[in-house]
Design a protein around this motif. Structure first.
Motif, PDB file in Angstrom:
ATOM      1  N   TYR A 292      11.660  57.092   7.307  1.00  0.00           N
ATOM      2  CA  TYR A 292      11.218  58.342   6.694  1.00  0.00           C
ATOM      3  C   TYR A 292      10.264  58.735   7.663  1.00  0.00           C
ATOM      4  N   MET A 293       9.325  58.179   8.222  1.00  0.00           N
ATOM      5  CA  MET A 293       8.306  58.741   9.239  1.00  0.00           C
ATOM      6  C   MET A 293       8.761  59.172  10.334  1.00  0.00           C
ATOM      7  N   LYS A 294       9.721  58.497  10.874  1.00  0.00           N
ATOM      8  CA  LYS A 294      10.153  59.083  12.143  1.00  0.00           C
ATOM      9  C   LYS A 294      11.012  60.297  11.921  1.00  0.00           C
ATOM     10  N   LEU A 295      11.566  60.525  10.624  1.00  0.00           N
ATOM     11  CA  LEU A 295      12.172  61.784  10.269  1.00  0.00           C
ATOM     12  C   LEU A 295      11.062  62.826   9.870  1.00  0.00           C
ATOM     13  N   LYS A 296       9.567  62.308   9.759  1.00  0.00           N
ATOM     14  CA  LYS A 296       8.445  63.320   9.349  1.00  0.00           C
ATOM     15  C   LYS A 296       8.758  63.531   7.852  1.00  0.00           C
ATOM     16  N   HIS A 297       9.257  62.750   7.164  1.00  0.00           N
ATOM     17  CA  HIS A 297       9.549  62.734   5.678  1.00  0.00           C
ATOM     18  C   HIS A 297       8.346  61.598   4.941  1.00  0.00           C
ATOM     19  N   PHE A 298       7.301  62.327   4.936  1.00  0.00           N
ATOM     20  CA  PHE A 298       6.075  61.395   4.853  1.00  0.00           C
ATOM     21  C   PHE A 298       5.901  61.084   3.458  1.00  0.00           C
ATOM     22  N   SER A 299       6.163  62.105   2.406  1.00  0.00           N
ATOM     23  CA  SER A 299       6.113  61.708   1.059  1.00  0.00           C
ATOM     24  C   SER A 299       7.042  60.865   0.549  1.00  0.00           C
ATOM     25  N   GLU A 300       8.438  60.801   1.299  1.00  0.00           N
ATOM     26  CA  GLU A 300       9.284  59.688   0.816  1.00  0.00           C
ATOM     27  C   GLU A 300       8.889  58.384   1.392  1.00  0.00           C
ATOM     28  N   ALA A 301       8.324  58.501   2.552  1.00  0.00           N
ATOM     29  CA  ALA A 301       7.914  57.289   3.151  1.00  0.00           C
ATOM     30  C   ALA A 301       6.721  56.591   2.214  1.00  0.00           C
ATOM     31  N   ARG A 302       5.863  57.474   1.747  1.00  0.00           N
ATOM     32  CA  ARG A 302       4.834  56.801   0.970  1.00  0.00           C
ATOM     33  C   ARG A 302       5.443  56.505  -0.392  1.00  0.00           C
ATOM     34  N   MET A 303       6.519  57.030  -0.944  1.00  0.00           N
ATOM     35  CA  MET A 303       7.068  56.332  -2.295  1.00  0.00           C
ATOM     36  C   MET A 303       7.601  54.863  -2.027  1.00  0.00           C
ATOM     37  N   ILE A 304       8.211  54.958  -0.751  1.00  0.00           N
ATOM     38  CA  ILE A 304       8.919  53.474  -0.489  1.00  0.00           C
ATOM     39  C   ILE A 304       7.823  52.461  -0.178  1.00  0.00           C
ATOM     40  N   ILE A 305       6.621  52.973   0.337  1.00  0.00           N
ATOM     41  CA  ILE A 305       5.536  52.017   0.579  1.00  0.00           C
ATOM     42  C   ILE A 305       4.940  51.688  -0.792  1.00  0.00           C
ATOM     43  N   GLU A 306       4.760  52.535  -1.739  1.00  0.00           N
ATOM     44  CA  GLU A 306       4.307  51.882  -3.122  1.00  0.00           C
ATOM     45  C   GLU A 306       5.091  50.978  -3.471  1.00  0.00           C
ATOM     46  N   ARG A 307       6.568  51.115  -3.288  1.00  0.00           N
ATOM     47  CA  ARG A 307       7.186  50.042  -4.016  1.00  0.00           C
ATOM     48  C   ARG A 307       6.830  48.703  -3.154  1.00  0.00           C
ATOM     49  N   GLY A 308       6.641  48.774  -1.945  1.00  0.00           N
ATOM     50  CA  GLY A 308       6.086  47.581  -1.073  1.00  0.00           C
ATOM     51  C   GLY A 308       4.861  46.966  -1.574  1.00  0.00           C
TER      52      GLY A 308
END
Length: 173
Positions: A24-40
């Motif tokens: 997601y970060m590579k695709l510059k979709h940072f809000s989605e990346a943060r949602m996944i990281i929150e799960r982590g």
């Protein structure tokens, strides 16, 4: 073999989450990346890699606020502390090099510098915008003084409500 199945599952899920977040970060979709990281973070709240990725996703997001970046700094500091107790970072330099973690200290330092630069950029941008507003106010005051010196009375433009009233029906003519 001796590992608890739930721990193994959490470890695999954590790896999966971090991989997805990187995509997601590579695709510059940072809000989605943060949602996944929150799960982590729910699976491993004190994991240095999760903290690093969380800070990175905030730092790379151009829409992050100063407050977001300050939170990223805190997460990075927590990650640095967690790194001291994680077994993976206690191995010999050769093994760390084999798994691509030989420069982990420098990577954390570089991200810390990047976050500090982003905070400074945002502060400078805010200061610049404030200066522009102050300059515009000065210009308006100067114009008002010129109008007053000519013996005229400065007044505000028509009220927005008056524009739509019945008396302004033929205003365009």
């Amino acid at each position: 073999k001796d590992a608890h199945p739930k721990l193994l599952g959490n470890s695999m899920m954590l790896t999966l989450y971090m991989s997805i977040a990187c995509c997601y970060m590579k695709l510059k979709h940072f809000s989605e990346a943060r949602m996944i990281i929150e799960r982590g973070l729910k699976l491993a709240p004190n994991n240095s890699i999760v903290m690093f990725r969380s800070a990175l996703s905030i730092a790379l997001d151009l829409e992050s606020t100063t407050e977001d970046l300050m939170r990223a700094q805190e997460q990075l500091a927590t990650g640095k502390e967690a790194k001291k107790t994680e077994k993976i970072f206690q191995h010999e330099a050769n093994l760390l090099k084999m798994v691509g973690l030989d420069n982990h200290e420098q990577v954390f330092i570089d991200l810390e510098k990047f976050i500090l630069n982003r905070i400074q950029e945002i502060k400078s941008l805010k200061e610049e915008r404030i200066k522009e507003v102050v300059e515009r106010v000065k210009q308006i005051n100067e114009i008002e003084q010129i109008i007053i010196s000519e013996g005229k009375v400065p007044e505000e433009g028509p009220s927005i409500y008056r524009l739509f009233g019945s008396e302004d029906e033929n205003m365009e003519h």
